[in-house]
Design an enzyme around this catalytic site. Structure first.
Site, PDB file in Angstrom:
ATOM      1  N   GLY A   5      44.590  39.836  46.936  1.00  0.00           N
ATOM      2  CA  GLY A   5      44.907  40.316  48.272  1.00  0.00           C
ATOM      3  C   GLY A   5      45.418  39.195  49.152  1.00  0.00           C
ATOM      4  N   CYS A  27      41.712  36.567  41.557  1.00  0.00           N
ATOM      5  CA  CYS A  27      42.243  35.871  42.731  1.00  0.00           C
ATOM      6  C   CYS A  27      41.351  36.125  43.947  1.00  0.00           C
ATOM      7  CB  CYS A  27      43.704  36.270  42.966  1.00  0.00           C
ATOM      8  SG  CYS A  27      44.589  35.158  44.088  1.00  0.00           S
ATOM      9  N   TYR A  28      41.810  36.879  44.934  1.00  0.00           N
ATOM     10  CA  TYR A  28      40.952  37.187  46.083  1.00  0.00           C
ATOM     11  C   TYR A  28      39.674  37.880  45.623  1.00  0.00           C
ATOM     12  CZ  TYR A  28      39.472  38.899  50.663  1.00  0.00           C
ATOM     13  OH  TYR A  28      38.746  39.155  51.812  1.00  0.00           O
ATOM     14  N   HIS A  64      46.382  35.443  37.847  1.00  0.00           N
ATOM     15  CA  HIS A  64      46.667  36.880  37.752  1.00  0.00           C
ATOM     16  C   HIS A  64      46.969  37.249  36.294  1.00  0.00           C
ATOM     17  CE1 HIS A  64      46.920  38.037  42.053  1.00  0.00           C
ATOM     18  NE2 HIS A  64      47.154  36.748  42.208  1.00  0.00           N
ATOM     19  N   GLU A 123      47.365  40.171  35.159  1.00  0.00           N
ATOM     20  CA  GLU A 123      48.133  41.419  35.089  1.00  0.00           C
ATOM     21  C   GLU A 123      49.635  41.220  35.037  1.00  0.00           C
ATOM     22  OE1 GLU A 123      47.154  40.914  39.566  1.00  0.00           O
ATOM     23  OE2 GLU A 123      46.399  40.254  37.617  1.00  0.00           O
ATOM     24  N   ASP A 174      60.934  62.970  35.907  1.00  0.00           N
ATOM     25  CA  ASP A 174      59.696  63.549  36.429  1.00  0.00           C
ATOM     26  C   ASP A 174      59.715  65.073  36.384  1.00  0.00           C
ATOM     27  OD1 ASP A 174      59.119  60.919  36.934  1.00  0.00           O
ATOM     28  OD2 ASP A 174      59.603  61.033  39.055  1.00  0.00           O
ATOM     29  N   LYS A 226      55.158  55.761  35.959  1.00  0.00           N
ATOM     30  CA  LYS A 226      56.448  56.200  35.422  1.00  0.00           C
ATOM     31  C   LYS A 226      56.553  55.981  33.914  1.00  0.00           C
ATOM     32  CE  LYS A 226      60.687  57.631  36.539  1.00  0.00           C
ATOM     33  NZ  LYS A 226      61.003  58.726  37.474  1.00  0.00           N
TER      34      LYS A 226
END
Length: 518
Positions: free
Chosen positions: A56, A83-84, A173, A175, A231, A373
């Site tokens: 964050g 992280c945060y 991070h 991710e 979609d 997606k």
């Protein structure tokens, strides 16, 4: 859903959605909940097998900045702070965070100093591993029970562990793709630490979604606005598999489609899937409404309003629909939550047929609202949709109308642009480049240029070609075609499309530009 689940508490990081995508890629269902809407009661109600605290932009050392629910650390759940998330966990458990004189942004290297369950089968003690950092503050002293398992130049507590309580924290991070083994670290947390089975697949989702649709709809009738995009196509196929002839799809051909799109939609859904499909040939109506209009925002609004009018009229003709199926995705749900204000469940109005539910008094069927997606594409393949439809590039709702900037829309201009666009995409596919590109298209420019064709002077239209790479459409860079490819495409366009004598290639990134020209 009867699957293990992970809760991600969001502190406002721009890459929180990537945490969820990595966790789901490991076969574990997860959801993102904002910190200011997460309580001990809501955590118990969600019943996760573990919790991840996101990064964050705030500073833990400042007053009144976000914190995890205090009771979280007494619930017996494994917790991973990123992280945060690492910093607030340390501060809340009695450690110390220092405001940053040793900032790290971008690529960094972590030295693995101790064995840790997060590193199993991935990192060995003594190794130096690339990670991605983005922090100003850093942990300065650990709470009781924690040990250091990894350090970096700017973060002496870059990876920490409290094995007894199953609390872990990383300053980097995992991710993002710039941490090469980050997905493996997250899998170690979700599967090894939390004990998740990793059995959440698109096959499982398909079966469960069908059951939910049947339970919601019962004997009711459903209408779906089918555009031919990923979609709406996946929604149509999924709902049809669930309720069959109770579904009617309406495809509005507004005359602004690319070459062959209407035929493909009709062939796939009417012939292959045997779906009740109503096609509305509304091209002349849309062109009449758009006559003389060059302002891009007015074009968008005119197209949107006309689409709603046409769709609503077709719904009245069909009669008796109880539900409207639409392709709300999980990012839409996440983004509709007011992060800095109170939590909200209002979905943004930009979906496939925005504005229709209120006007038409129908309940919504949104079977994709839990999916990203890439998961929607995987579900489309699971349902048997053709790859040309599942893997197609994004295409704007206003269609070719926003690819003819600065000039009135005419049937002739649209036909010319369709031919140019078809040649360009055909060459991209022939070169095996389509899947490496996020989006590719042609633009008909509002200028005429002098040329020489044969022994005669020409004064014809110019077109621009655009192709970009991106992971999410938020930022993008131009695709680096070689000049041989571009020369071949330009030669075909000028020789095969009467009225074009100049071809350019757009090499603007986003930012400062946008992907589309309007």
């Amino acid at each position: 859903m009867d699957h293990d689940r992970i809760l991600i508490i969001d502190f406002g990081s721009q890459v929180t959605q990537l945490i969820a995508r990595r966790v789901r890629e490991g076969g574990v269902y997860c959801e993102i909940h904002p910190f200011n809407a997460t309580t001990e009661a809501s955590i118990r109600a969600f019943a996760p097998k573990g919790v991840i605290l996101s990064g964050g932009p705030a500073s833990v050392v400042a007053a009144d900045t976000p914190r995890a629910p205090e009771g979280l650390f007494d619930m017996g759940l494994p917790v991973l702070g990123i992280c945060y998330g690492q910093q607030t966990m340390v501060a809340q458990l009695g450690g110390r965070v220092a405001s940053g004189e040793h900032r790290e942004f971008g690529r960094a290297f972590l030295d693995v100093t101790e064995p840790c369950v997060l590193f199993e089968n991935t990192w060995e003690v003594g190794a130096r591993e690339q990670v991605w950092m983005s922090h100003g503050d850093r942990v300065d002293a650990l709470p009781e029970g924690f040990r250091v398992v990894g350090t970096s130049e700017g973060a002496p507590f870059a990876a920490i562990a409290d094995d007894a309580r199953r609390f872990y924290g990383v300053q980097f991070h995992p991710e993002v793709v710039h941490t090469p083994h980050g997905a493996a670290l997250l899998r170690n947390f979700t599967q090894t630490v939390c004990g998740c089975a990793g059995d959440w697949t698109m096959a499982a989702f398909r079966a469960e979604a069908i059951d939910r649709i049947r339970a919601q709809v019962g004997d009711g009738k459903v209408i779906c606005g089918l555009s031919g995009g990923v979609d709406s196509s996946v929604v149509a196929a999924l709902v049809h598999e669930a309720i069959g002839s109770q579904l009617t799809c309406v495809f509005v051909d507004h005359g602004l489609l690319r070459q062959g799109e209407r035929d493909e939609v009709e062939q796939v859904f009417r012939d292959r899937f045997n779906i009740n499909l109503v096609t509305v040939d509304a091209g002349p109506l849309f062109l009449d409404k758009l006559a003389g209009e060059t302002d891009p925002e007015k074009k968008r609004k005119t197209i949107g309003a006309t689409f709603i009018d046409v769709f609503e009229e077709e719904a009245r003709r069909i009669g008796g629909a109880d539900f409207l199926a639409q392709g709300t995705l999980y990012p839409d749900v996440i983004e509709s939550v007011s992060f800095h204000g109170g939590p909200s469940v209002t979905i943004k109005s930009h979906h496939n047929v925005g504005g229709l539910p209120e006007r038409m008094n129908m309940a919504l069927v949104e079977p994709l609202r839990e999916l990203f997606k890439d998961e929607v594409r995987a579900l489309g393949r699971e349902l048997g949709l053709p790859e040309t439809m599942v893997g197609r590039h994004p295409f704007p709702g206003p269609g070719l109308a926003i690819r003819i900037p600065g000039q009135p829309l005419t049937a002739e201009a649209l036909d010319l642009l369709r031919k140019v666009d078809a040649i360009y995409l055909e060459e991209i596919r022939s070169a095996g480049l389509y899947d490496a590109i996020w989006q590719a298209f042609a633009v008909l420019l509002p200028v005429r240029t002098v040329g020489v064709m044969g022994d005669a002077r020409s004064y014809d239209q110019a077109v621009a070609l655009r192709a970009v790479t991106s992971s999410d459409g938020m930022t993008a860079d131009y695709f680096p075609f070689d000049h041989t490819f571009l020369g071949r495409v330009a030669n075909r366009i000028i020789n095969e499309v009467k009225g074009v004598n100049r071809v350019t290639y757009d090499i603007t990134s986003k930012p400062p530009g946008t992907i589309e020209w309007e």
